[in-house]
Write a protein that holds these residues in place. Structure first.
Motif, PDB file in Angstrom:
ATOM      1  N   LEU A  78     -53.467 -18.397  17.537  1.00 40.32           N
ATOM      2  CA  LEU A  78     -52.343 -17.627  18.250  1.00 40.32           C
ATOM      3  C   LEU A  78     -51.485 -18.467  19.087  1.00 40.32           C
ATOM      4  O   LEU A  78     -51.681 -19.372  19.634  1.00 40.32           O
ATOM      5  N   ASP A 129     -46.451 -13.194  15.926  1.00 43.65           N
ATOM      6  CA  ASP A 129     -45.713 -11.810  15.518  1.00 43.65           C
ATOM      7  C   ASP A 129     -45.924 -10.914  16.891  1.00 43.65           C
ATOM      8  O   ASP A 129     -45.749  -9.485  16.719  1.00 43.65           O
ATOM      9  N   SER A 165     -49.479  -8.013  17.571  1.00 41.39           N
ATOM     10  CA  SER A 165     -49.569  -8.758  16.329  1.00 41.39           C
ATOM     11  C   SER A 165     -50.681  -8.217  15.391  1.00 41.39           C
ATOM     12  O   SER A 165     -51.761  -7.769  15.744  1.00 41.39           O
ATOM     13  N   LYS A 166     -50.190  -7.978  14.358  1.00 42.96           N
ATOM     14  CA  LYS A 166     -50.957  -7.243  13.136  1.00 42.96           C
ATOM     15  C   LYS A 166     -51.752  -8.339  12.597  1.00 42.96           C
ATOM     16  O   LYS A 166     -53.117  -8.256  12.437  1.00 42.96           O
ATOM     17  N   THR A 194     -48.587 -13.466  21.246  1.00 39.34           N
ATOM     18  CA  THR A 194     -49.829 -12.983  20.607  1.00 39.34           C
ATOM     19  C   THR A 194     -51.043 -13.371  21.555  1.00 39.34           C
ATOM     20  O   THR A 194     -51.880 -12.651  21.274  1.00 39.34           O
ATOM     21  N   GLY A 222     -43.841 -14.365  11.929  1.00 39.17           N
ATOM     22  CA  GLY A 222     -43.169 -14.067  13.242  1.00 39.17           C
ATOM     23  C   GLY A 222     -42.007 -14.936  13.389  1.00 39.17           C
ATOM     24  O   GLY A 222     -42.130 -16.179  13.181  1.00 39.17           O
ATOM     25  N   HIS A 238     -42.001  -8.545   6.550  1.00 35.92           N
ATOM     26  CA  HIS A 238     -42.985  -8.309   7.491  1.00 35.92           C
ATOM     27  C   HIS A 238     -44.147  -8.472   6.853  1.00 35.92           C
ATOM     28  O   HIS A 238     -44.592  -7.911   5.614  1.00 35.92           O
ATOM     29  N   ALA A 266     -50.245 -16.787  14.037  1.00 40.60           N
ATOM     30  CA  ALA A 266     -49.803 -15.576  14.662  1.00 40.60           C
ATOM     31  C   ALA A 266     -48.684 -15.876  15.634  1.00 40.60           C
ATOM     32  O   ALA A 266     -49.190 -16.311  16.808  1.00 40.60           O
ATOM     33  N   ARG A 291     -46.730  -9.230  21.003  1.00 39.39           N
ATOM     34  CA  ARG A 291     -47.875  -8.659  21.619  1.00 39.39           C
ATOM     35  C   ARG A 291     -48.640  -7.850  20.953  1.00 39.39           C
ATOM     36  O   ARG A 291     -49.930  -7.381  21.140  1.00 39.39           O
ATOM     37  N   ARG A 334     -53.186 -11.047  14.513  1.00 36.60           N
ATOM     38  CA  ARG A 334     -54.291 -11.149  15.491  1.00 36.60           C
ATOM     39  C   ARG A 334     -55.324  -9.999  15.243  1.00 36.60           C
ATOM     40  O   ARG A 334     -56.678 -10.211  15.478  1.00 36.60           O
TER      41      ARG A 334
END
Length: 407
Positions: free
Chosen positions: A287, A166, A170-171, A291, A17, A136, A164, A168, A173
């Motif tokens: 996180l 990346d 988040s992949k 995230t 991110g 990404h 993490a 709200r 997470r």
């Protein structure tokens, strides 16, 4: 990577991110001597929004050597004024928080996101110990030794710790199996920048209206950024206005304290919602930022809370590395969870309560909010506590010289 292929990770840390939180985290990890990778798309250098950075966040940027140039593009927040504009039976007095009461020149600075993101991205491209991977994150595999992340460009990165950042949705997470609690508000935030005929005198003004906050935050010159929280219907009406009509309406809502308004940037609309991660860490994953927590734009708390996540995680990982311990091991991640949980829950709950108190027609809620602001206005000791806590949790009087950068 899987449990049967004990591949030694290439990096100590990989950050996923490239917003301000992710960029700052990657730079600080590298600054502390940890081999770091950053997986992120190209930085948005045209973002018209702004961010109010409080002093603890500025200290991190100063540590990275980017704040000196950014300061010239930012406006100080010397005073923060809160005005009850609800028109309800119980209305609070106007409250002004003045940074000089804490011996500071300013609580922080307001800066354009494009300037902030650009400065951090430029520094990332020229930092030792930091590998920038453009793209990404697309795939994730976890093992006892580390994490492997593949990208949509066909590359892959391995590390002992994955961070993490990346957002709200988040992949990373989700791949780590960390659940979240989410909620929504019947509100939409309209964000834009304004030019005005009167100087703001470095005062940030937050009008509390029935639909939510209407906040004017200083920018350099006779300019301010605006966050106007409205109902969905109200935001739609504002969005359909011409620039001239919108400027007149916004000036009316601001009671002409800054004189005539001119719309300086395009308007952006964001439905308001909230999010709290059930845990701040999983197997080899931590996180930070959105995230882990999302709440309405009140009191300049969002990114500053995220920056405290960053500072805590980097500090713990750096200490672990110096002690020869695993930077992504359970000991570090459990300590990070313990250290950050109270601050996040306190900020999220406080902002949520204040926002809901504006929306509620129940007299007890109105009375409680008014009484709290009345006490903040009339009791100097309480006001100073609120100011210190607003800047950073647990900030003591003796910490202020360090926070303000004074000798």
């Amino acid at each position: 990577m899987n449990a049967d292929t004990p591949t030694l990770p290439d990096h100590d840390v990989v950050v996923v991110g490239g917003g301000p939180s992710g960029l700052t985290a990657a730079l600080l990890f590298a600054y502390e001597g940890l081999s770091t990778a950053l997986i992120a798309p190209e930085v948005n250098r045209t973002d018209g929004r702004t961010t109010a950075l409080l002093q603890d966040s500025i200290s991190l940027l100063d540590k990275l050597g980017v704040w000196a140039d950014l300061k010239e593009k930012a406006a100080p927040l010397a005073r923060m004024r809160m005005i009850d504009d609800t028109g309800r039976l119980f209305r609070a007095p106007e409250v002004t928080f003045d940074s000089t009461e804490l011996g500071l020149e300013a609580f922080g600075y307001n800066i354009g996101n494009a300037d902030l993101n650009g400065a951090l991205a430029d520094r990332a491209e020229n930092t030792d110990n930091l590998t920038v991977v453009t793209g990404h994150a697309a795939g994730f595999a976890f093992s006892a030794d580390g994490v492997e992340i593949s990208t949509d460009q066909g590359g892959h990165v391995t590390a002992r710790l994955a961070v993490a950042a990346d957002g709200r949705n988040s992949k990373l997470r989700e791949a780590a199996g960390i659940e979240v609690r989410t909620w929504s508000y019947p509100q939409v935030a309209m964000v834009l920048n304004l030019e005005h005929e009167r100087p703001h005198h470095d005062i940030s003004t937050e009008f509390h209206r029935k639909t939510g906050p209407f906040t004017l935050v200083p920018l350099p010159g006779k300019r301010s950024s605006l966050v106007c929280v409205e109902t969905a219907e109200g935001a739609l009406r504002l969005g359909e206005m011409s620039d001239g009509d919108l400027a007149l309406e916004l000036e009316r809502r601001a009671h002409s304290i800054l004189g005539k308004f001119t719309i300086a940037t395009r308007r952006q609309m964001y439905p308001l919602s909230g999010l709290n991660a059930r845990s701040l860490a999983g197997t080899r994953v931590a996180l930070i930022g959105e995230t882990a927590h999302v709440f309405p734009p009140i009191g300049a708390q969002g990114l500053n809370l995220s920056m405290r996540d960053v500072a805590t995680l980097v500090d713990m990982a750096a200490k672990a590395r110096r002690a020869g311990r695993d930077v992504g091991g359970g000991e570090v991640l459990e300590a990070y969870e313990r250290k950050r949980r109270a601050d996040i829950l306190t900020r999220t709950s406080a902002v949520d309560a204040l926002n809901r108190s504006l929306l509620s027609d129940l007299l007890p809620f109105q009375l409680a909010r008014s009484a709290g602001l009345y006490m903040a206005d009339k009791v100097p000791f309480l006001r100073r506590i609120l100011m210190r806590e607003g800047m950073a949790p647990g900030l003591r009087r003796g910490d202020l010289r360090q926070v303000s950068g004074r000798a």
